[in-house]
Scaffold this motif. Structure first.
Motif, PDB file in Angstrom:
ATOM      1  N   LYS A 181       4.673  -1.128  -3.653  1.00  0.00           N
ATOM      2  CA  LYS A 181       5.005  -1.764  -4.929  1.00  0.00           C
ATOM      3  C   LYS A 181       6.433  -1.427  -5.356  1.00  0.00           C
ATOM      4  O   LYS A 181       7.154  -2.291  -5.876  1.00  0.00           O
ATOM      5  CB  LYS A 181       4.006  -1.321  -6.000  1.00  0.00           C
ATOM      6  CG  LYS A 181       2.607  -1.883  -5.795  1.00  0.00           C
ATOM      7  CD  LYS A 181       1.666  -1.437  -6.900  1.00  0.00           C
ATOM      8  CE  LYS A 181       0.293  -2.068  -6.737  1.00  0.00           C
ATOM      9  NZ  LYS A 181      -0.647  -1.661  -7.803  1.00  0.00           N
ATOM     10  N   ARG A 182       6.838  -0.199  -5.132  1.00  0.00           N
ATOM     11  CA  ARG A 182       8.203   0.194  -5.493  1.00  0.00           C
ATOM     12  C   ARG A 182       9.233  -0.636  -4.735  1.00  0.00           C
ATOM     13  O   ARG A 182      10.260  -1.040  -5.291  1.00  0.00           O
ATOM     14  CB  ARG A 182       8.404   1.677  -5.182  1.00  0.00           C
ATOM     15  CG  ARG A 182       9.804   2.218  -5.513  1.00  0.00           C
ATOM     16  CD  ARG A 182      10.042   3.527  -4.804  1.00  0.00           C
ATOM     17  NE  ARG A 182      10.015   3.348  -3.354  1.00  0.00           N
ATOM     18  CZ  ARG A 182       9.630   4.281  -2.490  1.00  0.00           C
ATOM     19  NH1 ARG A 182       9.212   5.457  -2.915  1.00  0.00           N
ATOM     20  NH2 ARG A 182       9.649   4.035  -1.191  1.00  0.00           N
TER      21      ARG A 182
ATOM     22  N   VAL B 217       5.797  -3.830   6.789  1.00  0.00           N
ATOM     23  CA  VAL B 217       6.473  -4.234   5.553  1.00  0.00           C
ATOM     24  C   VAL B 217       6.943  -3.006   4.787  1.00  0.00           C
ATOM     25  O   VAL B 217       8.058  -2.961   4.256  1.00  0.00           O
ATOM     26  CB  VAL B 217       5.528  -5.088   4.685  1.00  0.00           C
ATOM     27  CG1 VAL B 217       6.127  -5.320   3.301  1.00  0.00           C
ATOM     28  CG2 VAL B 217       5.247  -6.425   5.366  1.00  0.00           C
ATOM     29  N   ARG B 218       6.097  -1.986   4.743  1.00  0.00           N
ATOM     30  CA  ARG B 218       6.429  -0.774   3.987  1.00  0.00           C
ATOM     31  C   ARG B 218       7.537   0.034   4.661  1.00  0.00           C
ATOM     32  O   ARG B 218       8.382   0.629   3.986  1.00  0.00           O
ATOM     33  CB  ARG B 218       5.166   0.084   3.850  1.00  0.00           C
ATOM     34  CG  ARG B 218       5.296   1.274   2.921  1.00  0.00           C
ATOM     35  CD  ARG B 218       3.935   1.913   2.704  1.00  0.00           C
ATOM     36  NE  ARG B 218       3.293   2.230   3.969  1.00  0.00           N
ATOM     37  CZ  ARG B 218       3.514   3.346   4.653  1.00  0.00           C
ATOM     38  NH1 ARG B 218       4.381   4.242   4.204  1.00  0.00           N
ATOM     39  NH2 ARG B 218       2.880   3.575   5.783  1.00  0.00           N
TER      40      ARG B 218
ATOM     41  N   TYR C 255     -10.857  -1.586   0.300  1.00  0.00           N
ATOM     42  CA  TYR C 255     -10.519  -2.315   1.523  1.00  0.00           C
ATOM     43  C   TYR C 255      -9.149  -1.876   2.034  1.00  0.00           C
ATOM     44  O   TYR C 255      -8.967  -1.612   3.230  1.00  0.00           O
ATOM     45  CB  TYR C 255     -10.534  -3.815   1.246  1.00  0.00           C
ATOM     46  CG  TYR C 255      -9.913  -4.675   2.333  1.00  0.00           C
ATOM     47  CD1 TYR C 255     -10.412  -4.678   3.635  1.00  0.00           C
ATOM     48  CD2 TYR C 255      -8.827  -5.509   2.049  1.00  0.00           C
ATOM     49  CE1 TYR C 255      -9.846  -5.471   4.624  1.00  0.00           C
ATOM     50  CE2 TYR C 255      -8.256  -6.312   3.028  1.00  0.00           C
ATOM     51  CZ  TYR C 255      -8.768  -6.288   4.316  1.00  0.00           C
ATOM     52  OH  TYR C 255      -8.201  -7.076   5.294  1.00  0.00           O
ATOM     53  N   LEU C 256      -8.190  -1.779   1.127  1.00  0.00           N
ATOM     54  CA  LEU C 256      -6.856  -1.342   1.529  1.00  0.00           C
ATOM     55  C   LEU C 256      -6.897   0.059   2.123  1.00  0.00           C
ATOM     56  O   LEU C 256      -6.269   0.329   3.154  1.00  0.00           O
ATOM     57  CB  LEU C 256      -5.907  -1.374   0.333  1.00  0.00           C
ATOM     58  CG  LEU C 256      -5.573  -2.757  -0.251  1.00  0.00           C
ATOM     59  CD1 LEU C 256      -4.730  -2.603  -1.512  1.00  0.00           C
ATOM     60  CD2 LEU C 256      -4.848  -3.630   0.769  1.00  0.00           C
ATOM     61  N   LYS C 257      -7.651   0.949   1.496  1.00  0.00           N
ATOM     62  CA  LYS C 257      -7.680   2.347   1.928  1.00  0.00           C
ATOM     63  C   LYS C 257      -8.554   2.550   3.167  1.00  0.00           C
ATOM     64  O   LYS C 257      -8.112   3.105   4.173  1.00  0.00           O
ATOM     65  CB  LYS C 257      -8.174   3.243   0.796  1.00  0.00           C
ATOM     66  CG  LYS C 257      -8.156   4.740   1.118  1.00  0.00           C
ATOM     67  CD  LYS C 257      -8.575   5.570  -0.079  1.00  0.00           C
ATOM     68  CE  LYS C 257      -8.433   7.060   0.216  1.00  0.00           C
ATOM     69  NZ  LYS C 257      -9.296   7.506   1.325  1.00  0.00           N
TER      70      LYS C 257
ATOM     71  N   ALA D 219      -3.195   5.613  -1.677  1.00  0.00           N
ATOM     72  CA  ALA D 219      -2.598   5.373  -2.996  1.00  0.00           C
ATOM     73  C   ALA D 219      -1.087   5.589  -2.983  1.00  0.00           C
ATOM     74  O   ALA D 219      -0.332   4.827  -3.602  1.00  0.00           O
ATOM     75  CB  ALA D 219      -3.257   6.274  -4.036  1.00  0.00           C
ATOM     76  N   ARG D 220      -0.626   6.615  -2.287  1.00  0.00           N
ATOM     77  CA  ARG D 220       0.815   6.876  -2.234  1.00  0.00           C
ATOM     78  C   ARG D 220       1.540   5.755  -1.506  1.00  0.00           C
ATOM     79  O   ARG D 220       2.605   5.295  -1.947  1.00  0.00           O
ATOM     80  CB  ARG D 220       1.083   8.210  -1.532  1.00  0.00           C
ATOM     81  CG  ARG D 220       2.574   8.549  -1.398  1.00  0.00           C
ATOM     82  CD  ARG D 220       2.788   9.802  -0.574  1.00  0.00           C
ATOM     83  NE  ARG D 220       2.254   9.663   0.767  1.00  0.00           N
ATOM     84  CZ  ARG D 220       2.888   9.014   1.751  1.00  0.00           C
ATOM     85  NH1 ARG D 220       4.057   8.429   1.533  1.00  0.00           N
ATOM     86  NH2 ARG D 220       2.341   8.941   2.948  1.00  0.00           N
TER      87      ARG D 220
END
Length: 359
Positions: free
Chosen positions: A353-354, A242-243, A337-339, A346-347
């Motif tokens: 989100k951007r 997705v990113r 969990y995400l990390k 974080a980046r």
């Protein structure tokens, strides 16, 4: 009877694995939801929805606090006007793959929205994950990420529609056995990616014998999606995809589009800051989209057997809550969990989100 059992098993067995540890039902109460921030958005809308009706009309609803006038356009023409809060029914629009509406208040940024479901001939649970407001007052873009049930019955018309909707990457969350029996039919030019949530865990061999056993099996499956190695790898693939694909739409799916797909959707929406109650409502919507299909399966089974299968055809709050409870037990917070579980730092989260939020 045998065909009915096979049909039901095809839908539910995907969520059950031999390696599951059955856990007691759990509640998400006490879960500290990330991102409880004050609004900092330029979008005045706190609510805005588009709902398509069977007769071709569209029900519009909005709430734009602090404004006086709202104007809504479709195909460049004004189709509704009102005050800060209102409803409207729009009829007579030409047929389209998706009918888009532009919501604009007298100040602030507007919204570009459509009905969440994409009507297809060969899938019943195909929908957009966007159109939701976050805890910061931003909104998840529509037309960027889709979720679905199985794609093996997509027609040529369906595939052409998905091509027009810019779907260029398809993540298949199903097992090798499922993929072999019911191969995906993807739109022309799309990249097909296997992201097997239950890879290496084996397949479920013994069906539950009671409704309670079925519920516990579904709860165990949800926990396995979070902590199992196959789940961590698969959902990391989806988030990365997705990113990375910023120019086109991404689609992820499983068999019924409710369990493995439901957790992928919940993970992405939670990462973007969508509130818990909104994520749960989106998760439970599979009960509505799959209602006719599930009822058809259950109607062909004897009542005692249907009672066992029904919890596996359903989505229920305790299933999704079990996933969040597993996150809390294993990682403490969703950000961890995400990390640590999915490798999203974080980046990369800021990039996500951007790309997927407006406001």
């Amino acid at each position: 009877m045998k065909k009915a059992l096979l049909a039901a098993t095809a839908v539910v067995a995907s969520a059950l694995t031999a390696s599951l540890v059955v856990a007691p039902a759990a509640s998400a109460s006490g879960w500290e939801w990330p991102g409880r921030h004050h609004d900092r958005t330029s979008i005045p809308f706190t609510e805005a929805t588009v709902t398509a009706a069977a007769d071709g009309s569209y029900a519009l609803k909005w709430n734009a606090k602090g404004t006086r006038h709202v104007e809504i356009k479709a195909n460049g023409k004004v189709v509704a006007k009102g005050g800060a809060q209102g409803r409207a029914t729009v009829q007579g629009l030409p047929a389209a793959d998706r009918q888009w509406f532009d919501f604009k208040a007298d100040h602030g940024q507007g919204l570009h929205l459509a009905d969440r479901q994409v009507k297809l001939e060969g899938a019943v649970n195909f929908r957009d994950i966007g159109g939701y407001r976050t805890t910061t007052g931003q909104w998840v873009k529509m037309g960027e990420v889709y979720r679905s049930d199985a794609l093996d019955k997509l027609t040529a018309n369906d595939r052409a529609k998905l091509q027009r909707l810019r779907v260029k990457t398809v993540f298949d969350l199903r097992t090798q056995d499922e993929r072999g029996k019911d191969a995906d039919r993807v739109p022309a030019g799309a990249r097909y990616v296997v992201a097997d949530v239950f890879a290496g865990s084996g397949s479920f061999q013994t069906m539950p014998k009671s409704p309670d056993e079925a519920v516990q099996a579904m709860i165990g499956a949800e926990r396995s999606m979070v902590s199992g190695e196959g789940g961590k790898k698969a959902y990391a693939q989806v988030l990365d995809g997705v990113r990375d694909d910023r120019a086109h739409a991404v689609l992820f799916h499983c068999t019924a589009g409710k369990d493995r797909t439901g957790w992928a959707d919940a993970t992405l929406l939670t990462a973007l800051g969508v509130p818990q109650e909104t994520v749960l409502a989106d998760y439970l919507a599979s009960n509505d989209y799959r209602k006719a299909a599930n009822e058809a399966i259950l109607s062909r089974l004897p009542a005692p057997q249907a009672a066992v299968y029904k919890p596996m055809l359903d989505v229920r709050p305790e299933y999704l809550n079990a996933g969040y409870d597993e996150v809390k037990a294993k990682y403490g917070t969703f950000d961890r969990y995400l990390k640590d579980g999915l490798g999203l730092d974080a980046r990369e989260l800021r990039d996500l989100k951007r790309d997927l939020l407006v406001g």
